[in-house]
Design a protein around this motif. Structure first.
Motif, PDB file in Angstrom:
ATOM      1  N   ASN A   9       0.784  -1.169  -0.114  1.00  0.00           N
ATOM      2  CA  ASN A   9       0.120  -0.093  -0.053  1.00  0.00           C
ATOM      3  C   ASN A   9       0.864   1.221   0.010  1.00  0.00           C
ATOM      4  O   ASN A   9       0.520   2.370  -0.527  1.00  0.00           O
ATOM      5  CB  ASN A   9      -0.807  -0.224   1.198  1.00  0.00           C
ATOM      6  N   LEU A  13       0.907   4.148  -2.612  1.00  0.00           N
ATOM      7  CA  LEU A  13       0.583   5.612  -2.384  1.00  0.00           C
ATOM      8  C   LEU A  13       1.682   6.551  -3.024  1.00  0.00           C
ATOM      9  O   LEU A  13       1.766   7.630  -3.417  1.00  0.00           O
ATOM     10  CB  LEU A  13       0.746   5.901  -0.918  1.00  0.00           C
ATOM     11  N   LEU A  65      -7.083   0.805  -3.509  1.00  0.00           N
ATOM     12  CA  LEU A  65      -6.217   1.733  -3.456  1.00  0.00           C
ATOM     13  C   LEU A  65      -5.468   1.795  -4.613  1.00  0.00           C
ATOM     14  O   LEU A  65      -5.266   2.939  -5.211  1.00  0.00           O
ATOM     15  CB  LEU A  65      -5.213   1.377  -2.221  1.00  0.00           C
ATOM     16  N   ALA A  69      -5.230   5.247  -7.169  1.00  0.00           N
ATOM     17  CA  ALA A  69      -4.004   5.829  -7.472  1.00  0.00           C
ATOM     18  C   ALA A  69      -3.560   5.679  -9.221  1.00  0.00           C
ATOM     19  O   ALA A  69      -3.340   6.743  -9.656  1.00  0.00           O
ATOM     20  CB  ALA A  69      -2.751   4.865  -7.225  1.00  0.00           C
TER      21      ALA A  69
END
Length: 253
Positions: A9, A13, A65, A69
């Motif tokens: 993760n 990010l 996620l 992104a």
């Protein structure tokens, strides 16, 4: 244990972080730096899945996620880059700053700069492709349609080619309005087309079961050495053609 599960993760990010920087540069018209940070974002996008598998840290959170992104790095950023290229062709950027709510005046002020908004269709098509990917069980080991990072590499190569390989005939082609508009619609189609494409995921390292992948990687290296940034569109085209030729069989092997 918690930290280990968060490593993929965190990598995702970083993808989002560099994608946001790319958007800032793209909005400001610095397309070369936008392309650079898009490339960094895609680099981290490639390794988050690898890290998740290596650490056995796959999760539904990571899946969502990753898509969010990608929406920025491989959706918003390339759409703005294409919009900016079209703005160059049509002479000036489009800004939604109406001087009046008078409909007739607003309509009378319409000019060709509005056509540059077609570039944002790339963002819309990318969003649809990412949403479809998350619920499509056929794409666990292969792709149906061009992956958003591949499409983004195609679009981000254009300002790099214009900057570093700006031969007159290249500029004439890449800054032709019909070329850019056609490329926009072609990329939108490829993102969501029912075309099986092989993935660059190696379950084993044997040549027989990975023949298409090894040939593609070798051709990729040769094209980059010979053509530099101009190799990127050629590589994407080669990827699609080799997938069509192999009919996606190499993916499931």
């Amino acid at each position: 244990m918690w930290i280990k599960k968060q490593v993929p993760n965190i990598i995702t990010l970083f993808n989002l972080f560099f994608g946001c920087i790319a958007v800032i540069f793209a909005v400001g018209g610095n397309l070369e730096l936008a392309a650079l940070f898009v490339g960094l974002g895609i680099f981290f996008d490639f390794f988050d899945g690898f890290a998740a598998r290596a650490l056995n840290a796959q999760s539904e959170l990571g899946l969502q996620l990753d898509s969010l992104a990608d929406m920025v790095t491989s959706g918003v950023a390339p759409g703005i880059i294409m919009y900016q290229l079209l703005s160059q062709v049509f002479g000036k950027p489009f800004y939604v700053v109406p001087n009046s709510w008078d409909f007739e005046q607003t309509f009378a002020s319409f000019d060709l700069s509005y056509i540059s908004l077609i570039g944002l269709f790339v963002t819309l098509a990318s969003a649809y492709r990412l949403a479809k990917f998350n619920i499509d069980t056929r794409q666990t080991t292969s792709f149906i349609g061009l992956p958003t990072p591949a499409n983004t590499l195609l679009i981000m190569s254009l300002p790099l080619i214009l900057k570093f390989q700006s031969d007159p005939w290249i500029v004439a082609i890449l800054l032709n309005k019909w070329f850019l508009i056609s490329l926009t619609f072609i990329s939108c189609y490829l993102l969501n087309a029912e075309i099986p494409l092989f993935a660059l995921k190696f379950k084993t390292w044997g040549f027989a079961e990975n023949k298409v992948r090894y040939i593609f990687l070798l051709c990729t290296i040769l094209l980059i050495v010979v053509l530099k940034f101009m190799a990127i569109p050629c590589i994407i085209l080669l990827y699609v053609l080799m997938s069509l030729f192999s009919k996606g069989k190499s993916v499931s092997e």
